[in-house]
Motif scaffolding. Structure first.
Motif, PDB file in Angstrom:
ATOM      1  N   ARG A  30       8.622 -14.761   2.815  1.00 56.52           N
ATOM      2  CA  ARG A  30       8.982 -13.645   3.691  1.00 56.52           C
ATOM      3  C   ARG A  30       8.801 -14.135   5.118  1.00 56.52           C
ATOM      4  NH1 ARG A  30      12.032 -10.515   1.690  1.00 56.52           N
ATOM      5  NH2 ARG A  30      11.560  -9.000   3.285  1.00 56.52           N
ATOM      6  N   PRO A  31       9.409 -13.460   6.071  1.00 61.13           N
ATOM      7  CA  PRO A  31       9.179 -13.831   7.481  1.00 61.13           C
ATOM      8  C   PRO A  31       7.715 -13.594   7.869  1.00 61.13           C
ATOM      9  CG  PRO A  31      11.092 -12.396   7.252  1.00 61.13           C
ATOM     10  CD  PRO A  31      10.410 -12.417   5.920  1.00 61.13           C
ATOM     11  N   ARG A  32       7.363 -14.078   9.026  1.00 64.33           N
ATOM     12  CA  ARG A  32       6.010 -13.860   9.549  1.00 64.33           C
ATOM     13  C   ARG A  32       5.702 -12.369   9.610  1.00 64.33           C
ATOM     14  NH1 ARG A  32       4.753 -15.686  14.920  1.00 64.33           N
ATOM     15  NH2 ARG A  32       2.663 -15.608  14.127  1.00 64.33           N
ATOM     16  N   ARG A  33       4.448 -12.038   9.386  1.00 64.04           N
ATOM     17  CA  ARG A  33       3.935 -10.666   9.525  1.00 64.04           C
ATOM     18  C   ARG A  33       4.471  -9.700   8.459  1.00 64.04           C
ATOM     19  NH1 ARG A  33      -0.326 -11.120  11.916  1.00 64.04           N
ATOM     20  NH2 ARG A  33      -0.323  -8.921  12.280  1.00 64.04           N
ATOM     21  N   PHE A  34       4.864 -10.215   7.293  1.00 56.20           N
ATOM     22  CA  PHE A  34       5.374  -9.361   6.217  1.00 56.20           C
ATOM     23  C   PHE A  34       4.359  -9.185   5.089  1.00 56.20           C
ATOM     24  CE2 PHE A  34       9.383  -9.101   8.156  1.00 56.20           C
ATOM     25  CZ  PHE A  34      10.177  -8.220   7.441  1.00 56.20           C
ATOM     26  N   GLY A  35       3.105  -9.601   5.279  1.00 54.36           N
ATOM     27  CA  GLY A  35       2.059  -9.326   4.310  1.00 54.36           C
ATOM     28  C   GLY A  35       1.849 -10.363   3.226  1.00 54.36           C
ATOM     29  N   LYS A  36       2.322 -11.591   3.430  1.00 54.82           N
ATOM     30  CA  LYS A  36       2.140 -12.614   2.396  1.00 54.82           C
ATOM     31  C   LYS A  36       0.661 -12.893   2.146  1.00 54.82           C
ATOM     32  CE  LYS A  36       4.652 -15.596   4.620  1.00 54.82           C
ATOM     33  NZ  LYS A  36       5.077 -14.757   5.736  1.00 54.82           N
ATOM     34  N   THR A  37      -0.110 -13.057   3.199  1.00 55.23           N
ATOM     35  CA  THR A  37      -1.530 -13.359   3.060  1.00 55.23           C
ATOM     36  C   THR A  37      -2.279 -12.187   2.449  1.00 55.23           C
ATOM     37  OG1 THR A  37      -1.439 -14.879   4.925  1.00 55.23           O
ATOM     38  CG2 THR A  37      -3.611 -14.057   4.309  1.00 55.23           C
ATOM     39  N   MET A  38      -1.978 -10.980   2.899  1.00 59.39           N
ATOM     40  CA  MET A  38      -2.634  -9.793   2.347  1.00 59.39           C
ATOM     41  C   MET A  38      -2.339  -9.667   0.857  1.00 59.39           C
ATOM     42  SD  MET A  38      -2.576  -6.388   1.249  1.00 59.39           S
ATOM     43  CE  MET A  38      -0.859  -6.060   1.406  1.00 59.39           C
ATOM     44  N   ASN A  39      -1.087  -9.887   0.467  1.00 57.52           N
ATOM     45  CA  ASN A  39      -0.728  -9.812  -0.950  1.00 57.52           C
ATOM     46  C   ASN A  39      -1.400 -10.924  -1.756  1.00 57.52           C
ATOM     47  OD1 ASN A  39       0.853  -7.457  -0.990  1.00 57.52           O
ATOM     48  ND2 ASN A  39       2.623  -8.575  -0.239  1.00 57.52           N
ATOM     49  N   ALA A  40      -1.472 -12.112  -1.195  1.00 54.50           N
ATOM     50  CA  ALA A  40      -2.146 -13.220  -1.880  1.00 54.50           C
ATOM     51  C   ALA A  40      -3.629 -12.901  -2.075  1.00 54.50           C
ATOM     52  CB  ALA A  40      -1.978 -14.517  -1.098  1.00 54.50           C
ATOM     53  N   ASN A  41      -4.258 -12.315  -1.068  1.00 55.75           N
ATOM     54  CA  ASN A  41      -5.665 -11.932  -1.200  1.00 55.75           C
ATOM     55  C   ASN A  41      -5.847 -10.814  -2.223  1.00 55.75           C
ATOM     56  OD1 ASN A  41      -6.688 -13.820   0.610  1.00 55.75           O
ATOM     57  ND2 ASN A  41      -6.270 -12.501   2.352  1.00 55.75           N
ATOM     58  N   MET A  42      -4.905  -9.873  -2.268  1.00 57.34           N
ATOM     59  CA  MET A  42      -4.959  -8.808  -3.266  1.00 57.34           C
ATOM     60  C   MET A  42      -4.877  -9.418  -4.668  1.00 57.34           C
ATOM     61  SD  MET A  42      -2.301  -5.661  -3.939  1.00 57.34           S
ATOM     62  CE  MET A  42      -0.930  -6.781  -4.213  1.00 57.34           C
ATOM     63  N   LEU A  43      -3.938 -10.336  -4.877  1.00 58.22           N
ATOM     64  CA  LEU A  43      -3.789 -10.996  -6.178  1.00 58.22           C
ATOM     65  C   LEU A  43      -5.054 -11.780  -6.539  1.00 58.22           C
ATOM     66  CD1 LEU A  43      -0.121 -12.233  -5.762  1.00 58.22           C
ATOM     67  CD2 LEU A  43      -0.902 -10.508  -7.399  1.00 58.22           C
ATOM     68  N   GLY A  44      -5.596 -12.513  -5.572  1.00 56.99           N
ATOM     69  CA  GLY A  44      -6.821 -13.273  -5.810  1.00 56.99           C
ATOM     70  C   GLY A  44      -7.985 -12.369  -6.166  1.00 56.99           C
ATOM     71  N   ALA A  45      -8.135 -11.261  -5.443  1.00 53.75           N
ATOM     72  CA  ALA A  45      -9.228 -10.318  -5.713  1.00 53.75           C
ATOM     73  C   ALA A  45      -9.086  -9.706  -7.098  1.00 53.75           C
ATOM     74  CB  ALA A  45      -9.242  -9.222  -4.651  1.00 53.75           C
ATOM     75  N   TYR A  46      -7.871  -9.444  -7.524  1.00 52.90           N
ATOM     76  CA  TYR A  46      -7.630  -8.830  -8.836  1.00 52.90           C
ATOM     77  C   TYR A  46      -7.899  -9.816  -9.979  1.00 52.90           C
ATOM     78  CZ  TYR A  46      -5.116  -6.783 -12.783  1.00 52.90           C
ATOM     79  OH  TYR A  46      -4.788  -6.301 -14.024  1.00 52.90           O
ATOM     80  N   TYR A  47      -7.401 -11.035  -9.868  1.00 51.82           N
ATOM     81  CA  TYR A  47      -7.459 -11.970 -10.985  1.00 51.82           C
ATOM     82  C   TYR A  47      -8.747 -12.788 -11.070  1.00 51.82           C
ATOM     83  CZ  TYR A  47      -2.528 -11.132 -11.953  1.00 51.82           C
ATOM     84  OH  TYR A  47      -1.332 -10.551 -12.275  1.00 51.82           O
ATOM     85  N   THR A  48      -9.416 -13.061  -9.960  1.00 51.54           N
ATOM     86  CA  THR A  48     -10.522 -14.005  -9.928  1.00 51.54           C
ATOM     87  C   THR A  48     -11.651 -13.669 -10.887  1.00 51.54           C
ATOM     88  OG1 THR A  48     -10.079 -14.608  -7.638  1.00 51.54           O
ATOM     89  CG2 THR A  48     -12.268 -15.071  -8.435  1.00 51.54           C
ATOM     90  N   GLN A  49     -12.030 -14.661 -11.681  1.00 46.40           N
ATOM     91  CA  GLN A  49     -13.168 -14.529 -12.596  1.00 46.40           C
ATOM     92  C   GLN A  49     -14.470 -14.548 -11.806  1.00 46.40           C
ATOM     93  OE1 GLN A  49     -13.187 -17.657 -15.500  1.00 46.40           O
ATOM     94  NE2 GLN A  49     -11.479 -16.809 -16.626  1.00 46.40           N
ATOM     95  N   GLY A  50     -15.495 -13.958 -12.394  1.00 42.99           N
ATOM     96  CA  GLY A  50     -16.825 -14.041 -11.792  1.00 42.99           C
ATOM     97  C   GLY A  50     -17.156 -12.890 -10.868  1.00 42.99           C
ATOM     98  N   TYR A  51     -16.235 -11.982 -10.625  1.00 45.21           N
ATOM     99  CA  TYR A  51     -16.455 -10.843  -9.744  1.00 45.21           C
ATOM    100  C   TYR A  51     -15.912  -9.603 -10.427  1.00 45.21           C
ATOM    101  CZ  TYR A  51     -16.940 -14.708  -6.563  1.00 45.21           C
ATOM    102  OH  TYR A  51     -17.328 -15.887  -5.996  1.00 45.21           O
ATOM    103  N   ASP A  52     -16.588  -8.493 -10.246  1.00 43.47           N
ATOM    104  CA  ASP A  52     -16.096  -7.230 -10.783  1.00 43.47           C
ATOM    105  C   ASP A  52     -15.443  -6.465  -9.636  1.00 43.47           C
ATOM    106  OD1 ASP A  52     -15.540  -4.823 -11.946  1.00 43.47           O
ATOM    107  OD2 ASP A  52     -17.604  -4.361 -12.512  1.00 43.47           O
ATOM    108  N   THR A  53     -14.128  -6.432  -9.634  1.00 43.46           N
ATOM    109  CA  THR A  53     -13.405  -5.776  -8.538  1.00 43.46           C
ATOM    110  C   THR A  53     -12.781  -4.452  -8.969  1.00 43.46           C
ATOM    111  OG1 THR A  53     -11.433  -7.116  -8.995  1.00 43.46           O
ATOM    112  CG2 THR A  53     -12.967  -7.946  -7.317  1.00 43.46           C
ATOM    113  N   HIS A  54     -13.268  -3.880 -10.054  1.00 40.04           N
ATOM    114  CA  HIS A  54     -12.751  -2.580 -10.495  1.00 40.04           C
ATOM    115  C   HIS A  54     -12.854  -1.530  -9.390  1.00 40.04           C
ATOM    116  CE1 HIS A  54     -13.040  -4.368 -14.518  1.00 40.04           C
ATOM    117  NE2 HIS A  54     -12.196  -3.411 -14.900  1.00 40.04           N
ATOM    118  N   GLU A  55     -13.939  -1.553  -8.653  1.00 44.22           N
ATOM    119  CA  GLU A  55     -14.157  -0.563  -7.583  1.00 44.22           C
ATOM    120  C   GLU A  55     -13.079  -0.664  -6.500  1.00 44.22           C
ATOM    121  OE1 GLU A  55     -16.063   2.693  -6.037  1.00 44.22           O
ATOM    122  OE2 GLU A  55     -16.510   1.709  -7.932  1.00 44.22           O
TER     123      GLU A  55
END
Length: 121
Positions: A48-73
């Motif tokens: 996507r072009p700059r400022r379209f949320g690529k980093t935010m979406n990548a962090n959301m995906l990482g927070a959801y999938y990453t083992q070792g942390y409970d991110t249900h909250e």
């Protein structure tokens, strides 16, 4: 030592995003990924072009999938929590987190950085 596998960095960064006054729920992107895990279609390139949320979406995906942390909250009030694949994949996958926006102290070039990442992993 720098850590790249299953780090809490995307969790912390996504927590900050959720605390902003304005947040637009894009969590259904996770559902698209969940649908193709383990299939031949499981590779995505998000451009996507700059400022379209690529980093935010990548962090959301990482927070959801990453083992070792409970991110249900973090996700309980988002749309993804209402899907059939939510519990099946939350915090159940290894995530490699690499930030190419800056070089870590021991590296002076991106070639050194890539070698450093390989060494650390």
């Amino acid at each position: 030592m720098y850590y790249y596998l299953d780090t809490n960095i995307p969790v912390e960064l996504f927590q900050r995003v959720l605390k902003k006054k304005i947040y637009i729920d894009k969590s259904m992107l996770i559902n698209k990924f969940n649908e193709v895990i383990g299939s031949e279609d499981c590779y995505f390139c998000i451009t996507r072009p700059r400022r379209f949320g690529k980093t935010m979406n990548a962090n959301m995906l990482g927070a959801y999938y990453t083992q070792g942390y409970d991110t249900h909250e973090l996700f309980k009030d988002l749309k993804i929590a209402q899907t059939s694949t939510y519990e099946e994949h939350i915090n159940k996958h290894h995530v490699v987190y690499i930030d190419f926006s800056t070089l870590p102290d021991p590296c002076t070039t991106y070639e050194e950085y890539i070698s450093w990442i390989k060494y650390c992993i």
